[in-house]
Write an enzyme that holds these catalytic residues in place. Sequence first.
Site, PDB file in Angstrom:
ATOM      1  N   ASN A   1       5.287 -26.154 -26.976  1.00 17.97           N
ATOM      2  CA  ASN A   1       6.009 -25.244 -26.079  1.00 17.97           C
ATOM      3  C   ASN A   1       7.353 -25.864 -25.690  1.00 17.97           C
ATOM      4  O   ASN A   1       7.689 -26.956 -26.126  1.00 17.97           O
ATOM      5  CB  ASN A   1       5.148 -24.936 -24.850  1.00 17.97           C
ATOM      6  CG  ASN A   1       4.764 -26.195 -24.114  1.00 17.97           C
ATOM      7  OD1 ASN A   1       5.606 -26.903 -23.596  1.00 17.97           O
ATOM      8  ND2 ASN A   1       3.470 -26.494 -24.113  1.00 17.97           N
TER       9      ASN A   1
ATOM     10  N   ASP B   1      -2.949 -24.008 -23.884  1.00 18.78           N
ATOM     11  CA  ASP B   1      -4.205 -23.356 -23.494  1.00 18.78           C
ATOM     12  C   ASP B   1      -5.120 -23.160 -24.703  1.00 18.78           C
ATOM     13  O   ASP B   1      -6.312 -22.934 -24.546  1.00 18.78           O
ATOM     14  CB  ASP B   1      -3.912 -21.985 -22.864  1.00 18.78           C
ATOM     15  CG  ASP B   1      -3.271 -22.134 -21.488  1.00 18.78           C
ATOM     16  OD1 ASP B   1      -3.633 -23.086 -20.781  1.00 18.78           O
ATOM     17  OD2 ASP B   1      -2.396 -21.310 -21.133  1.00 18.78           O
TER      18      ASP B   1
ATOM     19  N   LYS C   1      -1.624 -30.065 -46.373  1.00 20.61           N
ATOM     20  CA  LYS C   1      -0.674 -29.012 -46.028  1.00 20.61           C
ATOM     21  C   LYS C   1      -1.239 -27.637 -46.416  1.00 20.61           C
ATOM     22  O   LYS C   1      -1.752 -27.482 -47.538  1.00 20.61           O
ATOM     23  CB  LYS C   1       0.643 -29.267 -46.761  1.00 20.61           C
ATOM     24  CG  LYS C   1       1.705 -28.263 -46.414  1.00 20.61           C
ATOM     25  CD  LYS C   1       2.967 -28.481 -47.225  1.00 20.61           C
ATOM     26  CE  LYS C   1       3.934 -27.335 -46.971  1.00 20.61           C
ATOM     27  NZ  LYS C   1       5.020 -27.281 -47.942  1.00 20.61           N
TER      28      LYS C   1
ATOM     29  N   PHE D   1       1.295 -27.109 -11.081  1.00 24.18           N
ATOM     30  CA  PHE D   1       2.497 -26.291 -11.257  1.00 24.18           C
ATOM     31  C   PHE D   1       2.072 -24.932 -11.775  1.00 24.18           C
ATOM     32  O   PHE D   1       0.989 -24.785 -12.344  1.00 24.18           O
ATOM     33  CB  PHE D   1       3.477 -26.949 -12.244  1.00 24.18           C
ATOM     34  CG  PHE D   1       4.413 -27.905 -11.570  1.00 24.18           C
ATOM     35  CD1 PHE D   1       3.950 -29.134 -11.125  1.00 24.18           C
ATOM     36  CD2 PHE D   1       5.738 -27.570 -11.348  1.00 24.18           C
ATOM     37  CE1 PHE D   1       4.786 -30.011 -10.468  1.00 24.18           C
ATOM     38  CE2 PHE D   1       6.585 -28.447 -10.689  1.00 24.18           C
ATOM     39  CZ  PHE D   1       6.113 -29.670 -10.256  1.00 24.18           C
TER      40      PHE D   1
ATOM     41  N   LYS E   1      -4.015 -19.350  -8.722  1.00 26.23           N
ATOM     42  CA  LYS E   1      -4.269 -20.653  -9.374  1.00 26.23           C
ATOM     43  C   LYS E   1      -4.673 -21.705  -8.342  1.00 26.23           C
ATOM     44  O   LYS E   1      -5.520 -22.558  -8.603  1.00 26.23           O
ATOM     45  CB  LYS E   1      -3.025 -21.115 -10.153  1.00 26.23           C
ATOM     46  CG  LYS E   1      -2.832 -20.355 -11.461  1.00 26.23           C
ATOM     47  CD  LYS E   1      -1.584 -20.770 -12.200  1.00 26.23           C
ATOM     48  CE  LYS E   1      -1.286 -19.724 -13.281  1.00 26.23           C
ATOM     49  NZ  LYS E   1       0.029 -19.888 -13.893  1.00 26.23           N
TER      50      LYS E   1
ATOM     51  N   LYS F   1      -8.284 -23.227  -9.099  1.00 29.06           N
ATOM     52  CA  LYS F   1      -8.281 -24.611  -9.604  1.00 29.06           C
ATOM     53  C   LYS F   1      -8.549 -25.630  -8.488  1.00 29.06           C
ATOM     54  O   LYS F   1      -8.388 -26.827  -8.686  1.00 29.06           O
ATOM     55  CB  LYS F   1      -6.954 -24.902 -10.294  1.00 29.06           C
ATOM     56  CG  LYS F   1      -6.659 -23.938 -11.465  1.00 29.06           C
ATOM     57  CD  LYS F   1      -5.572 -24.443 -12.375  1.00 29.06           C
ATOM     58  CE  LYS F   1      -5.169 -23.374 -13.393  1.00 29.06           C
ATOM     59  NZ  LYS F   1      -4.710 -23.937 -14.648  1.00 29.06           N
TER      60      LYS F   1
HETATM   61  N1  CTP Z   1      -3.070 -26.801 -16.807  1.00 29.52           N
HETATM   62  C1  CTP Z   1      -4.035 -27.711 -17.144  1.00 29.52           C
HETATM   63  N2  CTP Z   1      -4.733 -27.580 -18.302  1.00 29.52           N
HETATM   64  C2  CTP Z   1      -4.516 -26.534 -19.117  1.00 29.52           C
HETATM   65  C3  CTP Z   1      -3.523 -25.576 -18.786  1.00 29.52           C
HETATM   66  C4  CTP Z   1      -2.813 -25.746 -17.616  1.00 29.52           C
HETATM   67  O1  CTP Z   1      -4.246 -28.668 -16.395  1.00 29.52           O
HETATM   68  N3  CTP Z   1      -5.215 -26.446 -20.243  1.00 29.52           N
HETATM   69  C5  CTP Z   1      -2.331 -26.996 -15.543  1.00 29.52           C
HETATM   70  C6  CTP Z   1      -0.825 -27.120 -15.695  1.00 29.52           C
HETATM   71  O2  CTP Z   1      -0.454 -28.474 -15.879  1.00 29.52           O
HETATM   72  C7  CTP Z   1      -0.329 -26.588 -14.371  1.00 29.52           C
HETATM   73  C8  CTP Z   1      -1.358 -25.554 -14.004  1.00 29.52           C
HETATM   74  O3  CTP Z   1      -2.519 -25.847 -14.774  1.00 29.52           O
HETATM   75  O4  CTP Z   1      -0.304 -27.588 -13.383  1.00 29.52           O
HETATM   76  C9  CTP Z   1      -0.957 -24.128 -14.277  1.00 29.52           C
HETATM   77  O5  CTP Z   1      -0.491 -24.003 -15.588  1.00 29.52           O
HETATM   78  P1  CTP Z   1       0.091 -22.600 -16.131  1.00 29.52           P
HETATM   79  O6  CTP Z   1       0.464 -22.769 -17.564  1.00 29.52           O
HETATM   80  O7  CTP Z   1       1.107 -22.055 -15.180  1.00 29.52           O
HETATM   81  O8  CTP Z   1      -1.154 -21.641 -15.998  1.00 29.52           O
HETATM   82  P2  CTP Z   1      -2.493 -21.532 -16.765  1.00 29.52           P
HETATM   83  O9  CTP Z   1      -3.538 -22.214 -15.945  1.00 29.52           O
HETATM   84  O10 CTP Z   1      -2.363 -21.975 -18.166  1.00 29.52           O
HETATM   85  O11 CTP Z   1      -2.779 -19.973 -16.658  1.00 29.52           O
HETATM   86  P3  CTP Z   1      -1.971 -18.720 -17.323  1.00 29.52           P
HETATM   87  O12 CTP Z   1      -1.858 -19.063 -18.773  1.00 29.52           O
HETATM   88  O13 CTP Z   1      -2.851 -17.576 -17.043  1.00 29.52           O
HETATM   89  O14 CTP Z   1      -0.666 -18.623 -16.599  1.00 29.52           O
END
Ligand code: CTP
Length: 401
Positions: free
Chosen positions: A211, A280, A290, A325, A339, A343
């Site tokens: 990303n 995610d 490959k 975050f 969140k 969380k």
């Molecule tokens: N985070 C995490 N582990 C993951 C995904 C996210 O610990 N596999 C943490 C990120 O580091 C951040 C928080 O969760 O502190 C929120 O991440 P964000 O990408 O905004 O949200 P998601 O939890 O991935 O949810 P969504 O995709 O629905 O926005």
Amino acid sequence: MLEGKNIVIGVCGGIAAYKMADVVSGLVKMHADVHVVMTKNATNFITPETFKVLSKNKVYVDVFDEDTDDYTKVPHISLGSNADVILIAPATANVIGKMANGIADDMVTTVVLPATCPILVSPSMNVHMFENKIVQDNIEKLRSYGMSIIEPDSGHLACGYDGKGKLPQPDELIEHIVYAISKKKDMVGKKVLVDAGPTQESIDPIRYITNRSSGKMGYSLARVAAMRGAEVTLVSGPTNLKTPLGVDKIDVISAKDMYDAMIQNADNSDIIIMAAAVADYTPETVAENKIKKKDGNLNIPLNRTEDILKTLGEQKKKGQVIVGFSMETENLLANSRKKLESKNSDMICANSLTIEGAGYQVDTNIVTLITRTDEEELPLMSKDDVADAILTRALSISSLT
Ligand code: CTP
């Protein structure tokens, strides 16, 4: 960051003296009041005029050229006495030897004696001179007197040798100065665990899913926490950023690596901040070779990764503060508050990707701090200032738990 700070730079006669022009210029840009003193030998490498123009202050080389009507403020005493920090760079073997033995026979060695502020010494010389037992003993002596030694870099030296003895780059010297005089040391004794950057999820030996995260926000958090005296561990995905001073860094690649490193280090952390953009989803399998192009489309099955923040929230230790975050493109506050609950975090720092000056890659951010009791919208600020505000808030939550 250095507004109102009085910084004395002692330049000695080494070839790297030319790098000090960038150091002085950088410090002035950060609004410091910079005073340069030089040894006579240093003027063979760079002129006092250069430093005078850059610092907008008189440059002193000769103790007897003090040019003052007020003899209660003689510069060889007042410069060191009024300094918030002194940096001697490049520090030659000669000047190190003199300072280690209390000899004060030029402007540089004289200003350090009345000083009570932090004194940083950045040795720079030929590798064999640096390794010489006498020089090493003198460096040890300076350490024992409370001075901080900035380790020289290794590489090709101007004298033609390869080895240790290079003056670090100007931005690194500036970082040492900022670190030495950072305003408050209110996080001494706190263990802070931060993650930062993107993760890379391998598809085959050549490709991966990642990303746009630069890691800047997490690195700012680690840097500022260390400056405030915390013991900091930074778990970082792949970035191009330099490890901040005083920070212990663990490099990881994938979401799974990041999960393992965070879980391993979480137990004895007082404050945990998850600034990483963790994938995610990850490919169900990683192809050994490959993946060759074929007719038609390619579908890659993806599996969910572990949610690290959620896991840490579930395993939260007593007194631990957990900060996450939230990166959203719509319904920022409502989604972020969800969140916070789901969380089991103590604070969510919500940032919208759609506002100019916020989010990935840039050096600024606009963040709303969402806690269980309130919401605080911070203005556009540098990521270091945002980090400072987040840490202050995390500390105050920590004092209530
Ligand atoms: N985070 C995490 N582990 C993951 C995904 C996210 O610990 N596999 C943490 C990120 O580091 C951040 C928080 O969760 O502190 C929120 O991440 P964000 O990408 O905004 O949200 P998601 O939890 O991935 O949810 P969504 O995709 O629905 O926005």
